[in-house]
Enzyme design. Structure first.
Site, mmCIF file in Angstrom:
data_model
loop_
_atom_site.group_PDB
_atom_site.id
_atom_site.type_symbol
_atom_site.label_atom_id
_atom_site.label_comp_id
_atom_site.label_asym_id
_atom_site.label_seq_id
_atom_site.Cartn_x
_atom_site.Cartn_y
_atom_site.Cartn_z
ATOM 1 C CG ASP A 1 -7.250 3.047 -0.832
ATOM 2 O OD1 ASP A 1 -7.623 1.876 -0.849
ATOM 3 O OD2 ASP A 1 -7.408 3.771 0.172
ATOM 4 C CE LYS B 1 -4.531 0.681 0.258
ATOM 5 N NZ LYS B 1 -5.610 -0.266 -0.055
HETATM 6 N N1 GLU Z 1 -7.021 -0.032 -2.856
HETATM 7 C C1 GLU Z 1 -7.811 -1.148 -3.267
HETATM 8 C C2 GLU Z 1 -7.806 -2.199 -2.185
HETATM 9 O O1 GLU Z 1 -7.648 -1.884 -1.065
HETATM 10 C C3 GLU Z 1 -7.378 -1.689 -4.595
HETATM 11 C C4 GLU Z 1 -6.013 -2.260 -4.654
HETATM 12 C C5 GLU Z 1 -5.613 -2.697 -6.027
HETATM 13 O O2 GLU Z 1 -6.428 -2.712 -6.939
HETATM 14 O O3 GLU Z 1 -4.442 -3.046 -6.184
HETATM 15 O O4 GLU Z 1 -8.003 -3.374 -2.363
#
Ligand code: GLU
Length: 444
Positions: free
Chosen positions: A166, A126
């Protein structure tokens, strides 16, 4: 508590004293893994729990950019690659003033298990920044994204680390980020980032995926008890991408969604929120919920209030972490709520979760229920690798099948290690077992 688990928790706590949200997540996850210790002696022998709790790598960087008044601004950028045992680091970027290393580490830690649950080859990561895109012009957002990517590009790649969106990072930001990456590396490497627009390398349904997946998960939970969504009422917190497409799919499946919210207040629409109006306001105009047109007489905007005091059968926390406390949980249950399905990551505080469990309220944990976003990101990577774009209906059908599989796996492991309705234990153990097997295989 098993002595190895206790010692590990102690060590994790002392090593992470400055990271309360990360510790909250670790404190919720680790105890649910206790039943695995007997079956998988290598967890203790190879110290897999402590290794699991320490990020493989983390980057912190300065992001300098110029605003429209030519003032030089400084923000902080983060990328935490927590685990790459199941695949390249994968997870979104969050641009919001609340972003800190603690938040990014907590999200990245959760992402390991979430990505594992999809059954696909995805590690956990993340990132983000304390930059706030709200109120910024397109040009300012572009300059910020370019500066952010100028540093980040060294650490990512389609086989290494694949960011996505996100909170605060949608197709607009993904476009600017990809554009800068392409410029810097001199390659049109579509697979380096997901959440791209379907008009230039993205996947259909990626925008809708997290919200749709949340609803498919709730549907699967109800179906497992011989019930359905049809005819129920719901409250949804948040008004961002996840909330929006949760509302849309709920309405499509016959649920009346009577409330949603932003950080300043909530909307109460007893007849049901009008999705098209909400989408126009949030996605096109990027406005506040207070600007929702109150045309039908009984719809009201409630400044400073959340959605949790309204009577509804179902609740979908889709805003952010720790948004629902014990008092909210008590109000929901007193008003007849029987199912809580998480679109956000860890939106329910520990005491709220305990209360739901005592009261027999069905709880769909975020790492399982909101895995649809990252699952469709993986489908986007597959399409990019094959130079293809699949039709909307095909991606949606695949998403629904993935969520159903996640649900079934959570339920199966929950029955084995706790009880069938304990989706939290089910999700944590199901996610962790894959990690254990890969870590054991790779040595240390
Ligand atoms: N931020 C989204 C999640 O928490 C998407 C992450 C992604 O697609 O890599 O799953």
């Amino acid at each position: 508590m098993h002595p190895y688990l206790e010692e590990t928790l102690d060590r994790v706590r002392s090593r992470n004293a400055g990271y309360p949200v990360f510790l909250q997540a670790a404190g919720e996850i680790l105890p649910t893994l206790e039943p695995l210790l007997g079956e998988y002696p290598e967890i203790e022998e190879l110290n897999l729990l402590e290794r699991f709790c320490e990020p493989e790598r983390q980057f912190l960087f300065r992001v300098t950019w110029q605003d429209d008044d030519r003032r030089i601004r400084v923000n902080r950028g983060y990328r935490v690659g927590f685990s790459s045992v199941l695949g390249p680091f994968k997870g979104g970027l969050r641009f919001h003033p609340s972003v800190s290393l603690d938040i990014v580490r907590f999200l990245s830690f959760e992402q390991i298990l979430k990505n594992s649950l999809t059954g696909l080859s995805l590690g956990g990561a993340k990132g983000g920044s304390d930059f706030d895109p709200r109120g910024r012009s397109d040009h300012e957002v572009m300059r910020f994204c370019q500066s952010f990517m100028t540093e980040l590009h060294r650490h990512i790649g389609e086989q290494t680390d694949i960011p996505a969106g996100d909170i605060g990072v949608s197709q607009r930001e993904i476009g600017y980020l990809f554009g800068q990456y392409k410029r810097l590396v001199n390659r049109y490497e579509l697979g380096v980032i997901t959440g791209k627009s379907a008009s230039w390398g993205g996947s259909h349904v990626r925008k809708e995926a997290t919200g749709y997946g949340v609803v498919f998960f709730a549907q699967a939970m109800l179906r497992a008890r011989g019930d359905s969504l049809e005819g129920k009422t719901a409250v949804v917190s948040g008004a961002g991408n996840v909330a929006l497409y949760t509302i849309r799919k709920l309405e499509e499946l016959g649920v009346r969604v009577i409330s949603c919210s932003d950080s300043q207040g909530s909307l109460h629409a007893p007849g049901g929120i009008d999705f098209a109006t909400l989408r126009q306001l949030k996605e096109v105009e990027r406005g506040r919920l207070s600007a929702y047109p109150l045309s039908s007489g009984d719809t009201e905007y409630r400044p400073g209030q959340s959605v949790w005091d309204l009577p509804a059968d179902l609740a979908f926390p889709c805003a952010t972490e720790n948004e629902l406390d014990r008092a909210d949980a008590e109000r929901l249950v007193a008003n007849g709520c029987r199912l809580v399905c998480e679109g956000a990551n860890m939106p329910c505080r520990t005491e709220a979760l305990e209360f739901f469990r005592e009261q027999g309220v069905l709880h769909g944990p975020g790492k399982a229920a909101n895995a649809g976003g990252v699952a469709v990101s993986a489908l986007e990577m597959q399409q990019n690798a094959a130079l293809e774009q699949w039709p909307f209906a095909e991606v949606e059908a695949r998403l629904e099948a993935i969520i159903q599989r996640i649900h079934d796996r959570c339920r199966r492991l929950a029955s084995r290690y706790s009880d069938p309705d304990d989706y939290r234990t089910g999700a944590n153990t199901a996610g962790f077992v894959r990690v254990v097997e890969a870590m054991r295989a790779f040595g240390f």
